[in-house]
Design a protein around this motif. Structure first.
Motif, PDB file in Angstrom:
ATOM      1  N   LYS A 148       0.837  -1.207   0.000  1.00  0.00           N
ATOM      2  CA  LYS A 148       0.000   0.000   0.000  1.00  0.00           C
ATOM      3  C   LYS A 148       0.871   1.258   0.000  1.00  0.00           C
ATOM      4  N   MET A 149       1.964   1.204   0.738  1.00  0.00           N
ATOM      5  CA  MET A 149       2.875   2.338   0.773  1.00  0.00           C
ATOM      6  C   MET A 149       3.491   2.568  -0.613  1.00  0.00           C
ATOM      7  N   LEU A 150       3.833   1.495  -1.316  1.00  0.00           N
ATOM      8  CA  LEU A 150       4.412   1.620  -2.655  1.00  0.00           C
ATOM      9  C   LEU A 150       3.381   2.065  -3.686  1.00  0.00           C
ATOM     10  N   ILE A 151       2.143   1.618  -3.533  1.00  0.00           N
ATOM     11  CA  ILE A 151       1.075   2.100  -4.424  1.00  0.00           C
ATOM     12  C   ILE A 151       0.941   3.603  -4.276  1.00  0.00           C
ATOM     13  N   GLU A 152       0.952   4.076  -3.052  1.00  0.00           N
ATOM     14  CA  GLU A 152       0.882   5.521  -2.791  1.00  0.00           C
ATOM     15  C   GLU A 152       2.121   6.223  -3.349  1.00  0.00           C
ATOM     16  N   PHE A 153       3.289   5.612  -3.169  1.00  0.00           N
ATOM     17  CA  PHE A 153       4.547   6.191  -3.630  1.00  0.00           C
ATOM     18  C   PHE A 153       4.539   6.382  -5.144  1.00  0.00           C
ATOM     19  N   TYR A 154       4.143   5.355  -5.883  1.00  0.00           N
ATOM     20  CA  TYR A 154       4.210   5.404  -7.349  1.00  0.00           C
ATOM     21  C   TYR A 154       2.964   5.953  -8.014  1.00  0.00           C
ATOM     22  N   PRO A 156      -2.582  10.001  -6.855  1.00  0.00           N
ATOM     23  CA  PRO A 156      -3.065  11.085  -7.720  1.00  0.00           C
ATOM     24  C   PRO A 156      -2.618  12.458  -7.218  1.00  0.00           C
ATOM     25  N   ASP A 157      -2.232  12.520  -5.942  1.00  0.00           N
ATOM     26  CA  ASP A 157      -1.770  13.770  -5.351  1.00  0.00           C
ATOM     27  C   ASP A 157      -0.256  13.893  -5.563  1.00  0.00           C
ATOM     28  N   PRO A 158       0.193  14.827  -6.406  1.00  0.00           N
ATOM     29  CA  PRO A 158       1.628  14.949  -6.676  1.00  0.00           C
ATOM     30  C   PRO A 158       2.458  15.248  -5.429  1.00  0.00           C
ATOM     31  N   GLU A 159       1.834  15.806  -4.400  1.00  0.00           N
ATOM     32  CA  GLU A 159       2.549  16.096  -3.153  1.00  0.00           C
ATOM     33  C   GLU A 159       2.889  14.814  -2.393  1.00  0.00           C
ATOM     34  N   ARG A 160       2.149  13.745  -2.642  1.00  0.00           N
ATOM     35  CA  ARG A 160       2.376  12.476  -1.934  1.00  0.00           C
ATOM     36  C   ARG A 160       3.122  11.460  -2.792  1.00  0.00           C
TER      37      ARG A 160
END
Length: 175
Positions: A129-135, A138-142
């Motif tokens: 889940k952390m890698l899904i968020e990393f790559y 939709p939020d460029p800040e995250r």
């Protein structure tokens, strides 16, 4: 262990190549067959080596560390960058490497193998889940960021970092 690691360096073994879709597909099929959550960015963990290592070392440990290493960015085709070989990792400059470390007290690690299997898979679900968020955020800040405080290294190559850290560790141990 040193000889095995050196054999990886000598043969240019990649740490993990996201383009090895057969490996990821086999891992996902294994997870589905076992009724486990299918992971997108990490391979389904296998329990035997983890269990044996923890069982053998538990009397000498206070904690274990879950370490995630990510190479930032995507290539020109929008695909994740290919992981480096061990040699490249130690000797070649790379744009940005992100490292996330999570410490777990020994008491929080299940000692029975079947419970450890579930616990380990849950750890990998968190990592995925952390890698899904990393790559894919939709939020460029995250995107291209791990949760928590970020520390930037000014050293441009991995090998100097390893040498400096090894030297400091030896200095610390010897004093």
């Amino acid at each position: 262990m040193r000889n095995k690691l050196q054999s990886y360096v000598n043969t240019g073994t990649p740490i993990y190549n996201p383009r090895q879709t057969k490996v990821l597909s086999a891992s996902q099929a294994f997870a589905a067959e076992k009724g486990l959550a299918v992971l997108k960015y990490v391979l389904t963990p296998r329990i035997k080596a983890t269990y044996v290592a923890f069982d053998s070392m538990k009397n000498y440990l206070d904690a274990i560390y879950d370490v995630t290493v990510v190479y930032e960015g995507k290539d020109d085709r929008g695909q994740r960058k290919e992981s480096q070989s061990m040699t490249e990792f130690f000797c070649k400059e790379y744009s940005k490497i992100h490292i996330y470390i999570d410490r777990m007290d020994k008491k929080d690690v299940p000692e029975e193998q079947e419970h450890m299997r579930r616990w380990l898979h849950e750890r990998f679900e968190i990592k995925d889940k952390m890698l899904i968020e990393f790559y894919d955020s939709p939020d460029p800040e995250r995107r291209n960021k791990f949760p928590g405080k970020s520390v930037n290294s000014k050293l441009k190559k991995t090998l100097p970092s390893v040498l400096i850290l090894t030297g400091l560790r030896k200095l610390y141990i010897n004093t």
